[in-house]
Write a protein that holds these residues in place. Sequence first.
Motif, short mmCIF file in Angstrom:
data_model
loop_
_atom_site.label_atom_id
_atom_site.label_comp_id
_atom_site.label_asym_id
_atom_site.label_seq_id
_atom_site.Cartn_x
_atom_site.Cartn_y
_atom_site.Cartn_z
N PHE A 1 0.50 -0.97 0.15
CA PHE A 1 0.08 0.04 -0.21
C PHE A 1 1.07 1.48 -0.13
CE2 PHE A 1 -2.53 2.93 2.63
CZ PHE A 1 -3.53 3.42 1.34
N GLN A 2 0.61 1.79 -1.06
CA GLN A 2 1.82 3.59 -1.14
C GLN A 2 0.80 4.31 -1.40
OE1 GLN A 2 3.27 0.96 -4.66
NE2 GLN A 2 4.71 2.79 -4.32
N VAL A 3 0.99 5.99 -0.64
CA VAL A 3 0.11 6.69 -0.53
C VAL A 3 1.51 7.50 -0.82
CG1 VAL A 3 -0.36 9.03 0.75
CG2 VAL A 3 -0.35 7.03 2.07
N LEU A 4 0.74 7.55 -2.30
CA LEU A 4 1.17 8.53 -3.64
C LEU A 4 1.31 10.24 -3.80
CD1 LEU A 4 0.24 6.54 -6.63
CD2 LEU A 4 1.60 6.07 -4.82
N SER A 5 -0.23 10.76 -2.80
CA SER A 5 -0.10 12.23 -2.69
C SER A 5 -1.13 12.75 -1.36
CB SER A 5 -0.40 12.68 -3.96
OG SER A 5 -1.76 12.67 -3.85
N GLY A 6 -1.07 13.49 -1.07
CA GLY A 6 -2.13 14.32 -0.08
C GLY A 6 -2.07 13.65 1.42
N GLY A 7 -1.18 12.94 1.77
CA GLY A 7 -1.09 13.29 3.29
C GLY A 7 -1.48 12.28 3.86
N ALA A 8 -1.78 11.14 5.33
CA ALA A 8 -1.55 10.42 5.19
C ALA A 8 -2.95 9.90 5.61
CB ALA A 8 -1.59 10.01 7.43
N LEU A 9 -3.41 7.94 5.29
CA LEU A 9 -4.51 7.10 4.50
C LEU A 9 -4.96 6.53 6.10
CD1 LEU A 9 -4.48 7.66 0.82
CD2 LEU A 9 -5.58 8.79 2.10
N GLN A 10 -5.97 5.30 5.67
CA GLN A 10 -5.73 4.39 6.65
C GLN A 10 -6.21 3.17 5.31
OE1 GLN A 10 -8.96 5.32 9.69
NE2 GLN A 10 -7.53 7.30 9.90
N LEU A 11 -6.03 2.13 5.95
CA LEU A 11 -6.17 0.85 4.98
C LEU A 11 -6.94 -0.13 5.28
CD1 LEU A 11 -5.94 0.05 1.88
CD2 LEU A 11 -3.91 -2.02 2.79
#
Length: 715
Positions: A159-169
């Motif tokens: 899982f890669q965050v490419l832009s826009g800050g932290a995310l939840q999965l």
Amino acid sequence: MPHATRIRISLGLVTLAFLGCSSAAHDSGGDEGQALRADAAAPGAPGIASAWTTGAKQGLGTSTTAASKIWYTIGQGITHEIYYPQVDTANVQDLQYVVTDGSSFMELERDATTHDVQLVDPKALEYRQINTAKSGRYRITKTYVTDPERATMLIRTRFQVLSGGALQLYVLFNPSLNNSGMGDTGATVNGKLVASDGPVASALAASTGFSSATNGYSGTSSDGYNQLHDDHRLSGIYDAASSPGNLVQTAQIPVGTDTSFTLALAFGADRTQAAQAAQASLDRGFSAVESSYKTGWRNYLASLSAPPASVSGMTTQFHVAAMTLKAHEDKTYTGAFVASLTVPWGQAINADNSNTAGYHAVWARDLYEMGTAEIAIGDRAAANRALDYLFNVQQRPDGSYPQNTRLDGTPVWGSLQLDEVAFPSILAWQLGRTDAAAYAKIKASANFLVAHGPSTPQERWEEAGGYSPSTLAAEIAGLVCASDIAQKNGDTAAANTFLATADAWQQNVEAWTLTRSGHLDGNPYYVRIDDNGNPNDGHNLCIANGGGCHDERDVVDAGFLELIRLGVKRPSDANIAASLAVVDRSIRVNTPVGAMWYRYNHDGYGEADDGGPYTGTGRGRLWPIFSGERGEYEIANGRSATSYLATMAGSANQGYLIPEQAWDRPDANGFVFGKGTDSATPLAWSMAQFVRLAVSISAGKNVETPSVVAARYAR
């Protein structure tokens, strides 16, 4: 239950459960998670109605070992049906990820990403899905294998965050255990999501563990998807969904901006067994499981004949077709190859009960097609297992075979098709099975054909009865093969009866099925089927799939090519050539990947005009197998068939899977001209046709044609 009364369990208690301190962990029996706090039960049972997924699979896999009785399928960027412990028992509607920032948006992986599919190894059924958010914010990369030692599917996920800050999965799991979307119960036990329905249990776990997990009922307040959609978090945590229903299980996976982990989904006879299998596979590690999985497939391909020269530039397609055939064989009922690991248009098929067979059933016709392909690629053992299954499981005491069956031989649709009674005898002859035990089975079938043919209750399209050129070809060839085997067993009287019947029917094929008064340009020509053996009387043929009622002389297919393929007519037969011209004018379509044909004109078995799923009426689409059958006709006439092989390969998707039906017009409604629809991808018959045509091209002859039949009628 109203949203406001939703039971809420503190995250502290959930954490204790993951550490093994929850009362749910103290079950002393084989079914984990039965001793639960009364306030931990999810509301909303049984939930909304369930369904299966589209029949358009982009990949599938299973280990080559008998110990690993699990089969996976993928499509739409997610995991589709998973089969355990047999290929006729589906246990999953879908499994996918959900992404949220916890406050402003929630996205379902299937809908919010663009999908790419890769075959990781050209000599193994190992697939990778690369899903990139349409917003550009993240990417999810998933690689699939099954554990050769146990019933576990592993998904290596990045899982890669490419832009826009932290995310939840989150992982969203929709089990449909024991071939039913209803009747499932589930719980969170020792950091795993477990579920069960009758003799089938599942366990979902992650190498990282879950940050939180919940169990609920689809479409209700306890459904984790609904919570994420409404609140962008799991706002209600339920340790168990203990009333049978349409279970949904949801868990958060701890991730950063670039996180790799392994998800394990395992099955067993009870929850304890499933949980132990999941943990054992995780402990073994993805790399070790992957290596063993790939070695199994590489060793299998090495045991086959070398790919023919005809597949130069298409070797991977050839290998995938061969592996896909093997993957359709059950590991309990050996020799039982199902028609497809799909439910065609499954998204429109209710899954609330266990009656749905889809295409994961066994047809004697499809099994014959696969058996002859196995002979062609050098796996005679598989073909012999298929014949043994036909003889020992499917054949009835009177020598007939049901239309199709579940693996244990229980009929599914219940009709009778005489080509399916004939095909096992042809396969037996091709395998040289002339022993007394085999002959007893063959004699029973031949006697049944003599007594009940040549008119069939249904032809190969399973919709109409009467005199069918394709069925007649199989009946005649089957009787000739049975006669030869009878002669080898010293049964001269039976041999003479079978041969005399075959000769009489062969001499009447034109009288029964060749019209000379048809309305289509090109008299005379073969009709698809005639009700009474008079193809000139203009009786009505009503098509069972919503195609309407028509003069039987106006409905044509290319089934008469079976007369050439099975050696019943000379390849140069003038009536065959004339009928092909009529067929080409009536049901041929030149697609971007080459020429394809409909089953017949006025066919209604396919998507609706707007691309919606077939639900009893529709419009039949193109079938790539007919490109292969046309290729076999060209080979029989000494002409090139390479363009037809290329067309079949061209119809395959990114996962090298050849469909049952292909879209028949310029791209529309999400479908691509010449590529698969939502019917069934792959159709094992399509894969079998591809490899058999490839071998035949290089051999300079149709390797399937029984020489004993051709010697009598075609030479």
